[in-house]
Design a protein around this motif. Structure first.
Motif, PDB file in Angstrom:
ATOM      1  N   GLU A  27       8.132  -3.383 -12.088  1.00 11.04           N
ATOM      2  CA  GLU A  27       7.710  -4.619 -11.325  1.00 11.04           C
ATOM      3  C   GLU A  27       7.807  -4.273  -9.958  1.00 11.04           C
ATOM      4  O   GLU A  27       6.795  -4.532  -9.217  1.00 11.04           O
ATOM      5  N   ALA A  28       9.139  -3.903  -9.593  1.00 14.52           N
ATOM      6  CA  ALA A  28       9.340  -3.772  -8.014  1.00 14.52           C
ATOM      7  C   ALA A  28       8.350  -2.649  -7.715  1.00 14.52           C
ATOM      8  O   ALA A  28       7.990  -2.662  -6.545  1.00 14.52           O
ATOM      9  N   ALA A  29       8.198  -1.460  -8.362  1.00 15.47           N
ATOM     10  CA  ALA A  29       7.510  -0.230  -7.786  1.00 15.47           C
ATOM     11  C   ALA A  29       6.029  -0.913  -7.744  1.00 15.47           C
ATOM     12  O   ALA A  29       5.476  -0.379  -6.715  1.00 15.47           O
ATOM     13  N   ASP A  30       5.292  -1.488  -8.613  1.00 18.39           N
ATOM     14  CA  ASP A  30       4.075  -2.195  -8.400  1.00 18.39           C
ATOM     15  C   ASP A  30       4.247  -2.973  -7.115  1.00 18.39           C
ATOM     16  O   ASP A  30       3.337  -2.920  -6.436  1.00 18.39           O
ATOM     17  N   GLU A  31       4.994  -3.828  -6.725  1.00 19.42           N
ATOM     18  CA  GLU A  31       5.063  -4.563  -5.465  1.00 19.42           C
ATOM     19  C   GLU A  31       5.212  -3.684  -4.202  1.00 19.42           C
ATOM     20  O   GLU A  31       4.611  -3.973  -3.357  1.00 19.42           O
ATOM     21  N   LEU A  32       6.430  -2.647  -4.380  1.00 20.29           N
ATOM     22  CA  LEU A  32       6.308  -1.746  -3.252  1.00 20.29           C
ATOM     23  C   LEU A  32       4.986  -1.091  -3.109  1.00 20.29           C
ATOM     24  O   LEU A  32       4.541  -0.598  -1.722  1.00 20.29           O
ATOM     25  N   ALA A  33       4.280  -0.486  -4.132  1.00 19.95           N
ATOM     26  CA  ALA A  33       3.287   0.115  -3.795  1.00 19.95           C
ATOM     27  C   ALA A  33       1.978  -0.631  -3.157  1.00 19.95           C
ATOM     28  O   ALA A  33       1.345  -0.030  -2.543  1.00 19.95           O
ATOM     29  N   LYS A  34       2.031  -2.020  -3.202  1.00 24.35           N
ATOM     30  CA  LYS A  34       1.021  -2.606  -2.339  1.00 24.35           C
ATOM     31  C   LYS A  34       1.333  -2.447  -0.712  1.00 24.35           C
ATOM     32  O   LYS A  34       0.695  -2.701   0.064  1.00 24.35           O
TER      33      LYS A  34
END
Length: 170
Positions: A27-34
């Motif tokens: 979930e954090a990786a998805d957020e950071l990818a933004k």
């Protein structure tokens, strides 16, 4: 058994975890990818034996590591993983290793407090951003290393009148 599974591939930071917190790392990786920060997410699956070779291979690629562990910080698996990374691969790191643990307080019983007490997406995002010197508060958009160098040039004062020269090697 004893082999880490690469759940997400990235090039900017390595997230290492096992068990339930692996989902928070994704979930954090998805957020950071933004924000343009991509993360390797390693699911260790076992901690003894620890697949330190997979961790070091990922850190060699990303130069940064955050370990997420659902236990208290003192004498935790996160502490051991970071110790082994520093002992075996210190020169691979461009930033201080980070860790996200359960808060070092008595376990709360209220569900809302428990969710804040445990590792979560927000704590992981903050820890990764900290490895880039971006802090965890204000949400700036980072599209890549050029933006990071521009950020550093804006916020850092020159030392003894010297200009800030930014270069990154891998």
């Amino acid at each position: 058994f004893g082999q880490a599974h690469l759940r997400r591939e990235g090039s900017d930071c390595t997230l290492v975890s096992f068990g339930r917190p692996v989902n928070f790392c994704i979930e954090a990786a998805d957020e950071l990818a933004k924000d343009g920060i991509t993360c390797d997410v390693l699911d260790m699956r076992t901690i003894k034996p620890l697949d330190i070779d997979s961790i070091l291979a990922s850190v060699k690629k990303t130069s940064r590591i955050v370990v997420v562990d659902q236990s208290w910080p003192f004498a935790s698996v996160a502490s051991e993983v970071i110790t082994q990374v520093v002992e075996r691969g210190f020169d691979l790191l461009d930033a201080q290793p980070g860790r996200v643990n359960t808060d070092d307080v008595p376990t709360p019983y209220a569900k809302g407090l428990e969710m804040e007490y445990l590792p979560n997406k927000g704590k992981i995002v903050k820890a990764v951003r900290k490895t880039f010197g971006l802090g965890g508060g204000a949400r700036g958009t980072v599209k890549g290393l050029d933006d990071i160098m521009i950020y550093l040039a804006k916020c850092c004062k020159p030392i003894r009148g010297e200009e800030i020269v930014g270069y990154i090697t891998r």
